[in-house]
Scaffold this active site. Structure first.
Site, PDB file in Angstrom:
ATOM      1  N   ALA A 169       0.838  -1.207   0.000  1.00 35.63           N
ATOM      2  CA  ALA A 169       0.000   0.000   0.000  1.00 35.63           C
ATOM      3  C   ALA A 169       0.870   1.253   0.000  1.00 35.63           C
ATOM      4  O   ALA A 169       0.603   2.213  -0.728  1.00 35.63           O
ATOM      5  CB  ALA A 169      -0.943  -0.003   1.198  1.00 35.63           C
ATOM      6  N   ASP A 170       1.908   1.256   0.813  1.00 31.17           N
ATOM      7  CA  ASP A 170       2.838   2.383   0.836  1.00 31.17           C
ATOM      8  C   ASP A 170       3.604   2.509  -0.472  1.00 31.17           C
ATOM      9  O   ASP A 170       3.729   3.599  -1.040  1.00 31.17           O
ATOM     10  CB  ASP A 170       3.844   2.209   1.978  1.00 31.17           C
ATOM     11  CG  ASP A 170       3.322   2.741   3.303  1.00 31.17           C
ATOM     12  OD1 ASP A 170       2.731   3.833   3.312  1.00 31.17           O
ATOM     13  OD2 ASP A 170       3.510   2.073   4.322  1.00 31.17           O
TER      14      ASP A 170
END
Length: 401
Positions: A169-170
């Site tokens: 996600a990052d």
């Protein structure tokens, strides 16, 4: 020459998503000024062990090619320094919770008023538009992965939901921010004006659902965990051999026929239950045990050599020591050594984007906290040494020893 040689980036981000984005910008030639708090700096400087020469391996992995200035953002003078840098910058990158930058006096409207050409890139868990009740919620990778649905389709059918092994996600948010900045720079060439780039980590995770989303949105069927099996291609999964595991990708019916010949089971390709991929998907539970029993009789290397000879896609499952010894990765400079003032030499991954005429350049090594404070104040803001020394003594800024 590199594509972004004349671009100045003010990096107000920390941890992973923002620094991953600005590292890509630095690789492509941008001058990246990393603004850090004097006490501790970027959070990831303390993420460990492991440490090398006192430097966290986590921090070293995403901060190469940057210059560090340590500024107290709680100080009015410190905020004034950031304003001065932003007035000269082409790009600002931040990943505060929505509203924090505005409270600090570093929001897009304030900085763009003094610099209309500024591209202001924001990364957050839920974005800066939509429902206000989500704006202030934190964007932690594992939480966003869960909300984005990825773990619900990852893991064994009878096991627990499983997040991605890396912080997807990052990392994806960082890549999308990099993409958004490049698009905004291109648009600025035409309009002469900057704009805000708004990246939501949750948006990014949903975009990765691709054909899983297509299935649900158009049929109403909720995809379930299938381990390493593919939902719509068979056989396309991980198998266990006599001494380990390998991946097999029989992606079409032509390969299926060739595959069956190669494993000396031509009757399988003629079996009415398995002739087409659609039939193989429908009869997966009949076919896969037959193949699993066969693959368990010989070691991985023998199966891979057999498939390679016939052009059937297959490959081993490497651990990272094996991955980083791969001759093709080494030939493409995907492992780079950089001299570091404390750690001696640090090894980092190379840049995956290859440009023939304006190639990336990896380095220098990730900076020490405040390593370039004096240089930046002098070169970018024109401060004299006496004023720099006053700011240092007042604790407004910090320089590395």
């Amino acid at each position: 020459m590199r594509p972004l040689d004349d671009i100045l980036v003010l990096d107000l981000s920390r941890v992973l998503a923002g620094p991953y984005c600005t590292m890509q910008l630095a690789d492509m030639g941008a001058t990246v000024i990393k603004v850090e708090e004097p006490k501790g700096g970027d959070d990831t400087r303390a993420f460990g062990p492991p440490f090398v020469g006192g430097e966290a391996c986590y921090y070293l992995s995403v901060n190469r090619g940057k210059r560090s200035i340590a500024i107290d953002l709680k100080s009015p003078e410190g905020i004034g320094l950031v304003h001065g840098l932003a007035a000269r910058a082409d790009v600002v990158v931040e990943n505060f919770r929505p509203g924090t930058a505005e409270r600090l006096g570093l929001g897009y409207p304030r900085l763009a008023e003094a610099n209309p050409r500024l591209i202001y890139a924001s990364i957050s868990g839920f974005g800066h538009a939509g429902l206000p009740e989500y704006f202030g919620q934190p964007g932690y990778d594992v939480v966003i992965q869960g909300l984005g649905g990825g773990p619900s389709i990852t893991g064994e059918p009878d096991g627990e939901p499983m997040k991605s092994g890396n912080s997807i996600a990052d990392l994806l948010a960082g890549l999308l921010c990099f993409q958004g900045i490049l698009l905004a720079l291109l648009a600025r060439q035409r309009t002469g004006r900057g704009q805000q780039v708004d990246i939501s980590m949750l948006d990014g995770q949903v975009s990765l659902l691709s054909y899983h989303a297509g299935r649900f949105l158009n049929t109403g069927e909720v995809p379930r965990r299938m381990g390493n099996r593919h939902p719509t291609i068979v056989p396309y999964q991980t198998f266990r051999a006599a001494d380990g595991y390998f991946n097999l990708a029989v992606g079409n019916d032509r390969l299926w026929v060739q595959f069956c010949k190669q494993i000396d089971r031509p009757e399988l390709s003629a079996d009415a239950r398995f002739v087409t991929n659609r039939q193989r998907v429908e009869n997966r539970e009949l076919l896969i045990p037959v193949l699993a029993d066969l693959f368990a009789t010989r070691p991985v290397a023998e199966w891979l050599a057999l498939f390679d000879a016939a052009g059937v896609p297959a490959g081993p499952i490497y651990t990272l020591d094996q991955t980083f010894a791969h001759p093709q990765l080494l030939a493409r400079q995907m492992v780079v050594e950089l001299p570091h003032p404390r750690a001696g030499t640090v090894r980092v991954t190379g840049c995956p984007v290859r440009l023939s005429e304006t190639p990336a350049e990896v380095g220098p090594a990730p900076p020490l906290l405040g390593q370039h404070t004096r240089e930046i104040l002098r070169e970018q803001l024109g401060l004299e040494e006496a004023e720099i020394q006053r700011l240092l003594l007042a604790g407004v800024v910090k320089a590395s020893e």
